[in-house]
Scaffold this motif. Structure first.
Motif, PDB file in Angstrom:
ATOM      1  N   GLY A 142       0.773  -1.236   0.000  1.00 13.98           N
ATOM      2  CA  GLY A 142       0.000   0.000   0.000  1.00 13.98           C
ATOM      3  C   GLY A 142       0.804   1.285   0.000  1.00 13.98           C
ATOM      4  O   GLY A 142       0.242   2.366  -0.007  1.00 13.98           O
ATOM      5  N   LYS A 143       2.141   1.200   0.006  1.00 11.88           N
ATOM      6  CA  LYS A 143       2.991   2.392  -0.015  1.00 11.88           C
ATOM      7  C   LYS A 143       3.765   2.411  -1.325  1.00 11.88           C
ATOM      8  O   LYS A 143       4.346   1.408  -1.721  1.00 11.88           O
ATOM      9  N   GLU A 144       3.787   3.588  -1.962  1.00 14.36           N
ATOM     10  CA  GLU A 144       4.555   3.701  -3.201  1.00 14.36           C
ATOM     11  C   GLU A 144       6.037   3.823  -2.866  1.00 14.36           C
ATOM     12  O   GLU A 144       6.420   4.593  -1.982  1.00 14.36           O
ATOM     13  N   LEU A 145       6.865   3.049  -3.547  1.00 11.87           N
ATOM     14  CA  LEU A 145       8.305   3.128  -3.344  1.00 11.87           C
ATOM     15  C   LEU A 145       8.803   4.458  -3.893  1.00 11.87           C
ATOM     16  O   LEU A 145       8.452   4.849  -5.005  1.00 11.87           O
ATOM     17  N   SER A 146       9.622   5.155  -3.117  1.00 14.05           N
ATOM     18  CA  SER A 146      10.040   6.502  -3.487  1.00 14.05           C
ATOM     19  C   SER A 146      10.840   6.541  -4.781  1.00 14.05           C
ATOM     20  O   SER A 146      10.701   7.468  -5.572  1.00 14.05           O
TER      21      SER A 146
END
Length: 185
Positions: A38-42
Motif C-alpha cells: 500500500g505504499k509507493e516506493l520513493s
C-alpha cells in the motif's frame, strides 16, 4: 541552390537519427511506479526487456552488500503478537496502555547483529519500544520478547509496529515486518 538542399537534407537526416535514437532508448527501458503493502516506493523502478527492476533498499527486508559485488536480501517470516496481560490484541482505546510484544522469527538464513521494535503513530512520529543485540550463531528460528511497555495512544487511527534487523553491530536497522493496530475513541 544545390548547397542549400544539401544542408537541409543533412539536417533532416541528423534530426531523424536523433529522434530514432530517442525512440529506441525509450523502448529499451521504462520508468514504472511500484507499490509495496500500500505504499509507493520513493525511487520506483524500471521495466527493461519485460522485467521490473527496483532498488534493493526499497524492499522491506535486510539488504547486505558484500565487497565482491553480491547483494543478499534477508526477509524471514516475522510474526508480531501484542499482549495486554494474557490477552492478545489488535485494537486499543485511545489512552495509556501497558503491554508486551512477542516477535517470532523463522526462516532466517544468515546471522544478524540486532533487532528492535518501534511504533509509528498516525501523525508519523516514531518511538523505539525495545531492542536487543544478538550474539553470532543464533538460530534460524528465535523469539524476541520485549520488556513491559507503557505507551500513550494519544489519537485515534492506525499505529504501525515495525520489526527491524541489522546485519552488523554498527550497521543501520532495516524494516522487516509490520503490524498495524487501530486506536479507537
Amino acid at each position: 541552390m544545390n548547397k542549400r538542399w544539401r544542408k537541409v537534407a543533412v539536417c533532416v537526416l541528423a534530426f531523424s537519427l536523433m529522434g530514432g535514437s530517442m525512440l529506441f532508448a525509450d523502448s529499451v527501458y521504462q520508468k514504472v511506479r511500484v507499490w509495496s503493502n500500500g505504499k509507493e516506493l520513493s525511487d520506483g523502478g524500471y521495466l527493461i526487456d519485460g522485467k521490473t527492476y527496483i532498488p534493493a533498499r526499497e524492499i522491506d527486508g535486510l539488504v547486505i552488500w558484500s565487497d565482491s559485488g553480491k547483494v543478499k536480501i534477508l526477509k524471514p517470516n516475522v510474526h508480531i503478537s501484542l499482549f495486554k496481560g494474557d490477552t492478545i490484541f489488535g485494537k486499543v482505546k485511545v489512552g495509556k496502555l501497558k503491554f508486551r510484544a512477542l516477535c517470532q522469527v523463522d526462516s532466517l538464513t544468515d546471522d544478524i547483529a540486532g533487532v528492535k521494535l518501534s511504533i509509528i503513530d498516525p501523525s508519523g512520529n516514531v518511538k523505539e519500544l525495545d531492542s536487543s543485540d544478538l550474539s553470532s550463531g543464533q538460530e534460524d528460528n528465535f523469539w524476541f520478547s520485549t520488556k513491559e511497555i507503557t505507551y500513550d495512544f494519544k489519537e485515534s487511527g492506525k499505529y504501525r509496529f515495525g520489526f527491524y534487523m541489522k546485519a552488523t553491530r554498527n550497521g543501520d536497522y532495516s524494516l522487516v515486518s509490520e503490524k498495524v493496530v487501530t486506536a479507537l475513541d
